[in-house]
Write a protein that holds these residues in place. Structure first.
Motif, mmCIF file in Angstrom:
data_model
loop_
_atom_site.group_PDB
_atom_site.id
_atom_site.type_symbol
_atom_site.label_atom_id
_atom_site.label_comp_id
_atom_site.label_asym_id
_atom_site.label_seq_id
_atom_site.Cartn_x
_atom_site.Cartn_y
_atom_site.Cartn_z
ATOM 1 N N SER A 33 -3.589 9.514 -10.392
ATOM 2 C CA SER A 33 -3.924 8.083 -10.462
ATOM 3 C C SER A 33 -3.956 7.590 -11.915
ATOM 4 O O SER A 33 -3.598 6.447 -12.194
ATOM 5 C CB SER A 33 -5.281 7.834 -9.798
ATOM 6 N N VAL A 34 -4.358 8.439 -12.848
ATOM 7 C CA VAL A 34 -4.398 8.052 -14.258
ATOM 8 C C VAL A 34 -3.003 8.054 -14.852
ATOM 9 O O VAL A 34 -2.667 7.198 -15.681
ATOM 10 C CB VAL A 34 -5.340 8.998 -15.040
ATOM 11 N N SER A 76 -8.126 2.845 -15.449
ATOM 12 C CA SER A 76 -8.162 4.280 -15.740
ATOM 13 C C SER A 76 -9.098 4.617 -16.892
ATOM 14 O O SER A 76 -9.225 5.786 -17.265
ATOM 15 C CB SER A 76 -6.746 4.785 -16.070
ATOM 16 N N SER A 121 -7.490 9.147 -20.079
ATOM 17 C CA SER A 121 -7.006 7.832 -20.482
ATOM 18 C C SER A 121 -7.476 7.479 -21.898
ATOM 19 O O SER A 121 -6.711 6.942 -22.705
ATOM 20 C CB SER A 121 -7.504 6.763 -19.492
ATOM 21 N N LEU A 130 -0.331 7.146 -13.500
ATOM 22 C CA LEU A 130 0.389 5.933 -13.115
ATOM 23 C C LEU A 130 0.147 4.800 -14.112
ATOM 24 O O LEU A 130 1.067 4.047 -14.446
ATOM 25 C CB LEU A 130 -0.040 5.492 -11.707
ATOM 26 N N GLN A 131 -1.085 4.643 -14.585
ATOM 27 C CA GLN A 131 -1.442 3.587 -15.537
ATOM 28 C C GLN A 131 -2.396 4.191 -16.570
ATOM 29 O O GLN A 131 -3.595 3.922 -16.563
ATOM 30 C CB GLN A 131 -2.108 2.413 -14.811
ATOM 31 N N ASP A 133 -11.809 7.557 -17.195
ATOM 32 C CA ASP A 133 -11.375 8.954 -17.260
ATOM 33 C C ASP A 133 -11.081 9.310 -18.718
ATOM 34 O O ASP A 133 -10.397 8.567 -19.430
ATOM 35 C CB ASP A 133 -10.126 9.143 -16.387
#
Length: 355
Positions: free
Chosen positions: A115-116, A125, A131, A118-119, A128
């Motif tokens: 999920s991170v 994000s 990120s 992706l963006q 996290d």
């Protein structure tokens, strides 16, 4: 939206032009740096196109976003390299810093959750740590490289003699200031969200706005000297093409009198001069030199009595064609200026009188 399209078109035109120049002069290190910077910047808008994003992300979710960040980091590196190549400074430390930042960005992206990835730079994000490290490494390196580049651009803008170059460097410096402000703002937003849990949307908007304004000004600064130089060269190119055609009668008459008048020249393949610009200039200079050589060879046939230059040339050509014996050489007519273009203008008037 229209501004982005125009900037993208300008980037691709500039990148292709510099890559072609680099093909002709592969050992020109500052040119290599400019070509690398423009090529990286030109690729970024393409990587943001939805069809391209979908195609690249097919090999791995978020890969397109990773490539966008790598291209912007590379553009910053090549921009700094241009100034350092220009002053022949050592590139070792900057290359190590650039490669190290790339390694951190790629490594943390690979280690991040799907999920991170992706963006990786989005506010969604930001909680996290992957990120946070991604943003600080990528954007922080850009702020560092752009800061050094802005310092050099300000120094060069103060000492540049050409007005076009000075204006371009000033626009570049202002654009870099906006970009650096945006990078610092983005790093602050990422750190604030990581340590305080605050997703500062206004700060992220400021980052986007600064990057947009800075990118436009940077492109203007990089392209301004080249574009103004090309526009200034158009009248010269038109004059050379027109003069070449108008010199045809005089050149043809001299060539018939002296068949060995034509100089040998190298024929370039079309891809070395696709717009025939260099060939136009080359043919112009060659024709002017050949005509001057022909007028000198007519020396033994000029009439002794003083006459108009056109009448003297006509009489000498007629005497040569009739097989008249060569007499003592007389100086060739000289009525042009001290430079080649002034001399060619007089040769054009002489050619018109012969026509």
């Amino acid at each position: 939206m229209l501004a982005l399209v125009l900037v993208t078109i300008a980037l691709w035109i500039g990148a292709l032009d510099k890559l072609y120049q680099l093909f002709l002069a592969p050992d020109d290190l500052p040119l290599r740096a400019v070509a690398g910077c423009l090529a990286c910047l030109a690729i970024v808008p393409v990587l943001n196109l939805p069809p391209v994003v979908a195609f690249i992300d097919g090999a791995g979710g978020g890969l397109a976003r990773l490539l966008v960040n790598l291209m912007t980091m590379s553009a910053s590196y090549w921009l700094l390299a241009f100034f350092q190549y220009s002053v022949r400074a050592s590139r070792r430390f900057q290359t190590v810093a650039y490669v190290g930042a790339l390694a951190v960005v790629v490594g943390v992206w690979l280690a991040a959750p799907a999920s991170v990835r992706l963006q990786p730079a989005a506010l969604a994000s930001g909680n996290d740590w992957h990120s946070t490290v991604f943003v600080v490494a990528a954007v922080g390196y850009m702020a560092y490289a752009l800061g050094l580049a802005m310092r050099w651009s300000v120094i060069y803008a103060r000492v540049a003699r050409r007005v076009e170059l000075r204006r371009g460097l000033r626009a570049m410096a202002v654009g870099l200031a906006f970009l650096i402000t945006g990078c610092v703002c983005k790093c602050f937003v990422a750190l604030l969200q990581a340590f305080a849990g605050v997703a500062w949307a206004a700060g992220n908007l400021a980052y986007v706005s600064c990057v947009l304004i800075g990118s436009v000004l940077l492109v203007i600064g990089v392209m301004y000297p080249a574009v103004t130089g090309m526009l200034a060269a158009v009248p010269v190119w038109r004059w050379h093409r027109q003069a070449y055609r108008e010199l045809e009668p005089l050149w043809q008459a001299l060539h018939e009198a002296f068949p060995d008048l034509a100089l040998r020249s190298e024929t370039l393949p079309w891809w070395r001069d696709p717009l025939r610009i260099r060939r136009t200039h080359r043919d112009y200079y060659r024709r002017a030199v050949e005509i001057r050589d022909g007028l000198v060879q007519l020396g033994p046939y000029y009439p002794e009595a003083e006459t108009e230059d056109a009448e003297a040339v006509k009489a000498a050509l007629a005497a040569k064609a009739a097989g008249a014996p060569a007499g003592p050489p007389h100086p060739a007519p000289v009525a042009g200026g001290d430079d080649l273009d002034s001399d060619v203008r007089w040769l054009v008037r002489l050619s018109r009188s012969l026509a």
